[in-house]
Design an enzyme around this catalytic site. Structure first.
Site: not given
Ligand code: GH3
Ligand code: MG
Ligand code: MG
Ligand code: MG
Length: 297
Positions: A172, A180, A189, A216
């Site tokens: 992860d 983002n 992305d 992610e």
């Molecule tokens: P952690 O270290 O605890 O994993 O923190 P994190 O910020 O990585 O985890 P969190 O689950 O809070 O956020 C995941 C983020 O991933 C939020 C979401 O907007 C982003 N995300 C998920 N799918 C996509 C995607 O397809 N494209 C983009 N650009 N962002 C994405």
């Molecule tokens: Mg994460």
């Molecule tokens: Mg995650």
């Protein structure tokens, strides 16, 4: 029409098998069966793309054959065309209701048979393509979660058969939300695509597998690799990602890190592959809580 299609021709009369062979030999690879029992065995072994099935045969009728094909998970989806002298409306209705995709009356007109076979093989080709697309993640182009579920079950069975360990890693991206927020969603992305490519490059042994599980989060499967080997591999991946420069639109290179959780089992019972995933996911949780950018087993 490509010849990587296999068509099973089932007819008790040698003359009919010969006629159909001459007619179709340039369209596809042919497998022949002269009775129902042979037909069922060959359908399950050879997994043909299409079956041409006679109805009137001495030991087992074509209707009995299609019923058994439809009862078996391994043959249920193979399209069947009846080719038969029974050509009343009732016969045709029965055949189609039993699940045949088409019905050709004997004596048949060869060009019509060939044209119908071509049409059905084209449908098979389109269906294959759709199945492949449905198994790919459309952002990164690597396999998706659906493909993972299938592959995990398959690899679990294979490792069970050969008494091999199976290792699973959940990776992860750390603080991806910040990426983002700082660089924008499009840059996010791009980062996901880069990580996917790097992971795909890392898993290059035959049988190794990587997918985008969602958001992610990525999952890697290493059949035949024990906990020590898989831990070392996961740590290599972690280091590689942590030092991989990512280009951004504003020119400032972007760096990101992964947390990875892993688990390894030598399967001893069928169908508990979910437990392997849950164990790896728990380890990932521990890796996050221990400070991120690390591997926990
Ligand atoms: P952690 O270290 O605890 O994993 O923190 P994190 O910020 O990585 O985890 P969190 O689950 O809070 O956020 C995941 C983020 O991933 C939020 C979401 O907007 C982003 N995300 C998920 N799918 C996509 C995607 O397809 N494209 C983009 N650009 N962002 C994405
Ligand atoms: Mg994460
Ligand atoms: Mg995650
Ligand atoms: Mg017959």
């Amino acid at each position: 029409m490509s010849t990587d299609f296999t068509v099973l021709v089932v007819d008790d009369e040698k003359h009919n098998r010969q006629l159909l062979t001459e007619l179709l030999q340039h369209e596809c690879r042919l497998v022949l069966a002269k009775n129902g029992e042979q037909a069922l065995a060959r359908a399950s072994e050879q997994q043909p793309d299409l079956i041409l099935l006679d109805v009137v045969m001495p030991d087992m009728s074509g209707h009995a054959v299609i019923r058994q094909l439809k009862e078996d998970d391994g043959t249920r989806d193979i399209p069947v065309i009846f080719i038969t002298a029974l050509d009343s409306f009732d016969d045709q209705e029965t055949g189609l209701e039993l699940g045949a995709v088409d019905y050709i009356a004997k004596p048949f007109h060869p060009p019509i048979v060939r044209a119908r076979v071509r049409n059905h093989l084209r449908l098979v080709e389109q269906r294959r393509l759709l199945e492949q697309l449905a198994m790919l993640d459309n952002l990164t182009g690597i396999p998706n979660r659906r493909r993972f579920v299938e592959t995990l079950a398959q690899e679990w069975r294979r490792c069970l058969r050969h008494a091999l360990p199976l290792s699973l890693i959940v990776a992860d991206i750390d603080h991806f939300k910040r990426i983002n927020d700082t660089y924008g969603h499009a840059q996010g992305d791009d980062a996901l695509r880069s990580v996917a490519q790097a992971l795909k490059w890392a898993v290059h042994r035959p049988g190794d597998f990587v997918c985008r599980y969602g958001g992610e989060e990525f999952v890697l499967l290493l059949p035949g690799v024990d906990a020590d080997g898989a831990f070392a591999f996961a740590d290599c991946v972690r280091q590689h990602i942590a030092t991989m420069p990512l280009q951004t639109a504003n020119g400032k290179p972007l760096q990101l890190t992964l947390s990875l959780g892993g688990a390894s089992h030598v399967p001893t019972v069928p169908d508990v592959s979910d437990a392997l995933f849950l164990a790896a996911d728990r380890a990932l949780y521990d890796a996050k809580h221990a400070g991120r950018n690390r591997v926990v087993w």
